[in-house]
Motif scaffolding. Structure first.
Motif, PDB file in Angstrom:
ATOM      1  N   GLY A  96       0.817  -1.209   0.000  1.00 32.06           N
ATOM      2  CA  GLY A  96       0.000   0.000   0.000  1.00 32.06           C
ATOM      3  C   GLY A  96       0.845   1.250   0.000  1.00 32.06           C
ATOM      4  N   LEU A  97       0.381   2.303  -0.703  1.00 30.23           N
ATOM      5  CA  LEU A  97       1.079   3.587  -0.774  1.00 30.23           C
ATOM      6  C   LEU A  97       0.140   4.718  -0.386  1.00 30.23           C
ATOM      7  CD1 LEU A  97       2.994   3.454  -4.209  1.00 30.23           C
ATOM      8  CD2 LEU A  97       3.733   2.548  -1.996  1.00 30.23           C
ATOM      9  N   GLU A  98       0.730   5.761   0.202  1.00 37.72           N
ATOM     10  CA  GLU A  98      -0.020   6.986   0.491  1.00 37.72           C
ATOM     11  C   GLU A  98       0.952   8.155   0.464  1.00 37.72           C
ATOM     12  OE1 GLU A  98      -3.772   8.845   2.230  1.00 37.72           O
ATOM     13  OE2 GLU A  98      -3.223   7.297   0.803  1.00 37.72           O
ATOM     14  N   VAL A  99       0.515   9.277  -0.126  1.00 39.30           N
ATOM     15  CA  VAL A  99       1.312  10.498  -0.155  1.00 39.30           C
ATOM     16  C   VAL A  99       0.666  11.517   0.769  1.00 39.30           C
ATOM     17  CG1 VAL A  99       2.124  12.423  -1.560  1.00 39.30           C
ATOM     18  CG2 VAL A  99       2.161  10.108  -2.501  1.00 39.30           C
ATOM     19  N   ALA A 100       1.471  12.101   1.655  1.00 41.11           N
ATOM     20  CA  ALA A 100       0.955  13.134   2.560  1.00 41.11           C
ATOM     21  C   ALA A 100       2.119  13.970   3.071  1.00 41.11           C
ATOM     22  CB  ALA A 100       0.208  12.505   3.733  1.00 41.11           C
ATOM     23  N   GLY A 101       1.945  15.284   3.087  1.00 39.62           N
ATOM     24  CA  GLY A 101       2.946  16.177   3.660  1.00 39.62           C
ATOM     25  C   GLY A 101       4.322  16.073   3.031  1.00 39.62           C
ATOM     26  N   GLY A 102       4.364  15.830   1.726  1.00 36.95           N
ATOM     27  CA  GLY A 102       5.650  15.719   1.046  1.00 36.95           C
ATOM     28  C   GLY A 102       6.364  14.408   1.294  1.00 36.95           C
ATOM     29  N   LYS A 103       5.653  13.468   1.893  1.00 35.55           N
ATOM     30  CA  LYS A 103       6.240  12.160   2.199  1.00 35.55           C
ATOM     31  C   LYS A 103       5.457  11.054   1.499  1.00 35.55           C
ATOM     32  CE  LYS A 103       7.587  13.623   6.882  1.00 35.55           C
ATOM     33  NZ  LYS A 103       6.904  14.934   6.839  1.00 35.55           N
ATOM     34  N   LEU A 104       6.157   9.956   1.240  1.00 38.65           N
ATOM     35  CA  LEU A 104       5.530   8.756   0.700  1.00 38.65           C
ATOM     36  C   LEU A 104       5.577   7.676   1.778  1.00 38.65           C
ATOM     37  CD1 LEU A 104       4.328   7.185  -1.757  1.00 38.65           C
ATOM     38  CD2 LEU A 104       6.671   6.431  -2.222  1.00 38.65           C
ATOM     39  N   PHE A 105       4.401   7.174   2.152  1.00 39.05           N
ATOM     40  CA  PHE A 105       4.282   6.122   3.159  1.00 39.05           C
ATOM     41  C   PHE A 105       4.025   4.802   2.438  1.00 39.05           C
ATOM     42  CE2 PHE A 105       3.245  10.111   5.083  1.00 39.05           C
ATOM     43  CZ  PHE A 105       3.712  10.041   6.395  1.00 39.05           C
ATOM     44  N   VAL A 106       4.754   3.769   2.843  1.00 36.39           N
ATOM     45  CA  VAL A 106       4.698   2.484   2.145  1.00 36.39           C
ATOM     46  C   VAL A 106       4.448   1.363   3.142  1.00 36.39           C
ATOM     47  CG1 VAL A 106       5.926   0.874   0.643  1.00 36.39           C
ATOM     48  CG2 VAL A 106       6.337   3.340   0.419  1.00 36.39           C
ATOM     49  N   ALA A 107       3.363   0.604   2.938  1.00 34.32           N
ATOM     50  CA  ALA A 107       3.110  -0.593   3.724  1.00 34.32           C
ATOM     51  C   ALA A 107       3.904  -1.738   3.117  1.00 34.32           C
ATOM     52  CB  ALA A 107       1.616  -0.926   3.734  1.00 34.32           C
ATOM     53  N   GLY A 108       4.715  -2.399   3.947  1.00 32.89           N
ATOM     54  CA  GLY A 108       5.713  -3.332   3.439  1.00 32.89           C
ATOM     55  C   GLY A 108       5.353  -4.790   3.456  1.00 32.89           C
ATOM     56  N   GLY A 109       4.051  -5.142   3.468  1.00 31.43           N
ATOM     57  CA  GLY A 109       3.656  -6.534   3.339  1.00 31.43           C
ATOM     58  C   GLY A 109       4.255  -7.428   4.406  1.00 31.43           C
ATOM     59  N   MET A 110       4.886  -8.530   3.963  1.00 35.31           N
ATOM     60  CA  MET A 110       5.422  -9.529   4.883  1.00 35.31           C
ATOM     61  C   MET A 110       6.684  -9.061   5.608  1.00 35.31           C
ATOM     62  SD  MET A 110       4.708 -13.062   2.741  1.00 35.31           S
ATOM     63  CE  MET A 110       5.068 -14.139   4.132  1.00 35.31           C
ATOM     64  N   THR A 111       7.232  -7.914   5.237  1.00 35.61           N
ATOM     65  CA  THR A 111       8.366  -7.369   5.994  1.00 35.61           C
ATOM     66  C   THR A 111       7.921  -6.910   7.376  1.00 35.61           C
ATOM     67  OG1 THR A 111       8.123  -5.050   5.301  1.00 35.61           O
ATOM     68  CG2 THR A 111       9.359  -6.529   3.829  1.00 35.61           C
ATOM     69  N   GLY A 112       6.627  -6.624   7.525  1.00 36.28           N
ATOM     70  CA  GLY A 112       6.109  -6.111   8.786  1.00 36.28           C
ATOM     71  C   GLY A 112       6.474  -4.667   9.048  1.00 36.28           C
ATOM     72  N   LYS A 113       6.982  -3.975   8.023  1.00 32.87           N
ATOM     73  CA  LYS A 113       7.485  -2.621   8.214  1.00 32.87           C
ATOM     74  C   LYS A 113       6.714  -1.600   7.385  1.00 32.87           C
ATOM     75  CE  LYS A 113      12.143  -4.398   9.067  1.00 32.87           C
ATOM     76  NZ  LYS A 113      13.547  -4.451   8.580  1.00 32.87           N
ATOM     77  N   VAL A 114       6.718  -0.375   7.890  1.00 32.29           N
ATOM     78  CA  VAL A 114       6.221   0.776   7.144  1.00 32.29           C
ATOM     79  C   VAL A 114       7.412   1.670   6.858  1.00 32.29           C
ATOM     80  CG1 VAL A 114       4.780   2.847   7.209  1.00 32.29           C
ATOM     81  CG2 VAL A 114       3.922   0.702   8.171  1.00 32.29           C
ATOM     82  N   PHE A 115       7.610   1.993   5.581  1.00 32.41           N
ATOM     83  CA  PHE A 115       8.730   2.833   5.157  1.00 32.41           C
ATOM     84  C   PHE A 115       8.207   4.229   4.834  1.00 32.41           C
ATOM     85  CE2 PHE A 115       9.459  -1.554   3.786  1.00 32.41           C
ATOM     86  CZ  PHE A 115      10.666  -1.839   4.413  1.00 32.41           C
ATOM     87  N   VAL A 116       8.953   5.244   5.242  1.00 30.64           N
ATOM     88  CA  VAL A 116       8.561   6.635   4.996  1.00 30.64           C
ATOM     89  C   VAL A 116       9.683   7.328   4.236  1.00 30.64           C
ATOM     90  CG1 VAL A 116       7.776   8.806   5.997  1.00 30.64           C
ATOM     91  CG2 VAL A 116       7.236   6.632   7.144  1.00 30.64           C
ATOM     92  N   TYR A 117       9.367   7.832   3.038  1.00 33.85           N
ATOM     93  CA  TYR A 117      10.345   8.512   2.200  1.00 33.85           C
ATOM     94  C   TYR A 117      10.001   9.994   2.070  1.00 33.85           C
ATOM     95  CZ  TYR A 117      11.668   3.829   0.545  1.00 33.85           C
ATOM     96  OH  TYR A 117      12.090   2.528   0.463  1.00 33.85           O
ATOM     97  N   LYS A 118      11.023  10.807   1.933  1.00 30.25           N
ATOM     98  CA  LYS A 118      10.845  12.212   1.578  1.00 30.25           C
ATOM     99  C   LYS A 118      10.881  12.308   0.066  1.00 30.25           C
ATOM    100  CE  LYS A 118      12.574  16.839   2.679  1.00 30.25           C
ATOM    101  NZ  LYS A 118      13.580  17.594   3.486  1.00 30.25           N
ATOM    102  N   LEU A 119       9.793  12.753  -0.538  1.00 32.74           N
ATOM    103  CA  LEU A 119       9.693  12.708  -1.991  1.00 32.74           C
ATOM    104  C   LEU A 119      10.692  13.633  -2.690  1.00 32.74           C
ATOM    105  CD1 LEU A 119       5.848  12.440  -2.537  1.00 32.74           C
ATOM    106  CD2 LEU A 119       7.584  10.722  -3.051  1.00 32.74           C
ATOM    107  N   ARG A 120      10.955  14.786  -2.109  1.00 35.69           N
ATOM    108  CA  ARG A 120      11.833  15.743  -2.781  1.00 35.69           C
ATOM    109  C   ARG A 120      13.244  15.208  -2.935  1.00 35.69           C
ATOM    110  NH1 ARG A 120      15.067  19.849  -1.118  1.00 35.69           N
ATOM    111  NH2 ARG A 120      14.406  19.616   1.049  1.00 35.69           N
ATOM    112  N   THR A 121      13.726  14.471  -1.929  1.00 31.54           N
ATOM    113  CA  THR A 121      15.109  13.996  -1.945  1.00 31.54           C
ATOM    114  C   THR A 121      15.230  12.483  -2.141  1.00 31.54           C
ATOM    115  OG1 THR A 121      15.149  13.685   0.454  1.00 31.54           O
ATOM    116  CG2 THR A 121      15.771  15.864  -0.400  1.00 31.54           C
ATOM    117  N   LYS A 122      14.092  11.769  -2.070  1.00 31.40           N
ATOM    118  CA  LYS A 122      14.041  10.309  -2.147  1.00 31.40           C
ATOM    119  C   LYS A 122      14.659   9.633  -0.913  1.00 31.40           C
ATOM    120  CE  LYS A 122      14.661  10.582  -7.180  1.00 31.40           C
ATOM    121  NZ  LYS A 122      15.376  10.000  -8.342  1.00 31.40           N
TER     122      LYS A 122
END
Length: 318
Positions: A96-122
């Motif tokens: 799953g993906l969601e964009v909010a506040g200049g960030k990209l939030f990623v649901a990581g499936g079987m990793t059990g993790k949520v990753f948060v990226y800054k879109l401007r700098t990656k």
């Protein structure tokens, strides 16, 4: 956001059902869909099946995630090619993906993790870990900046607070969803999620049961009231989208979008229309970009390359 029957097959050894398609049926008396569908191609299609999609404020820019290694693609609605944007890597997956506040939030499936990226700098700003045994499927970011994540394998809704996002650290809080939502081991249970009323109310779909639920959060996230929404059965219900009072539910097989109208308190949902398209191949989720519905063709049944995203013209009559 997301039915992964291929992963279930790998884990449990069950057979996959091939994706199908049905003709357009408009239960709301619409006039049909005269505009042409756009097809966006992921180039290269070498990072596993695509799964999630998120646009930036329903604008022209959108992002697509790959299940295999968590690669993030970036596209625009005026370019048929969707290109690599953030490289993936070992131990990553993008569901799953969601964009909010200049960030990209990623649901990581079987990793059990949520990753948060800054879109401007990656830049990878933060990683939030919910532990083993998970399938983090979809997520939503509320107006306050809190993140809620569905878990298909564990009977839990996970919350990452706005303060934790700002601090880039902290342990996600698990919000139990049983006994109101009964989980079946080895199946994909909770899946897509959207927020209403500023995030005080969540709508989720349970894929294996084809049911919709309303989750009201009162006086803190762990104090919750869960009620099933009276609606048609939605077996395999995957990604969700709220668009001007319409709840759109993606189903992978047969490949279609179901348009439902929620009543005021979200206790009932009336089916208003069903949309299909010849370009749909085992769709997983949907988001809106300008006047298009972007539907990810996860195509877990055949994994035909190149992978694509279908841009269905948004219609106002559903």
């Amino acid at each position: 956001m997301k039915q992964r029957w291929n992963i279930l097959a790998a884990v449990l050894g069950v057979a996959l059902l091939a994706s199908g398609s049905v003709a357009l049926a408009d239960h709301g008396g619409g006039k049909g869909h005269a505009k042409a569908t756009k097809v966006f191609t992921l180039d290269p299609s070498t990072h596993g099946n695509p799964e999630g999609v998120a646009s930036r404020n329903h604008g022209r820019v959108f992002f697509v995630g790959a299940t295999g290694d968590g690669t993030i693609y970036r596209g625009t609605i005026d370019n048929p090619t969707v290109s690599e944007f953030i490289p993936g890597g070992s131990g990553k997956s993008a569901i799953g993906l969601e964009v909010a506040g200049g960030k990209l939030f990623v649901a990581g499936g079987m990793t059990g993790k949520v990753f948060v990226y800054k879109l401007r700098t990656k830049e990878l700003l933060a990683t939030f870990d919910t532990g083993s045994g998970a399938f983090l499927n979809d997520l939503v970011v509320t107006r306050k900046g809190d993140v809620f994540v569905t878990d298909s394998f564990r009977p839990m809704l996970w919350q990452i607070t706005a303060a934790q996002v700002k601090a880039r650290s902290g342990a996600p809080v698990g919000i139990p969803v049983e006994p109101e939502i009964h989980y079946t081991a080895g199946q994909f249970n909770l899946n897509g999620i959207v927020a209403r009323k500023g995030g005080r109310q969540l709508i989720v779909v349970q894929s294996n049961e084809g049911k919709l639920f309303r989750i009201d959060l009162r006086r803190g996230a762990t104090s919750r009231v869960i009620r099933q929404i009276t609606a048609v059965s939605l077996p395999g219900g995957d990604g969700l989208l709220l668009d001007h009072g319409r709840l759109i539910v993606v189903q992978g097989s047969p490949a279609r979008l179901q348009f439902l109208k929620l009543n005021g308190d979200a206790t009932r949902a009336e089916l208003r229309a069903t949309r299909t398209d010849p370009t749909l191949r085992g769709p997983s989720t949907v988001d809106r970009a300008k006047n298009l519905y972007l539907v990810v063709n996860a195509d877990f049944a055949t994994s035909t390359k190149p992978f694509t995203v279908s841009g269905l013209p948004r219609q106002g009559n559903h």
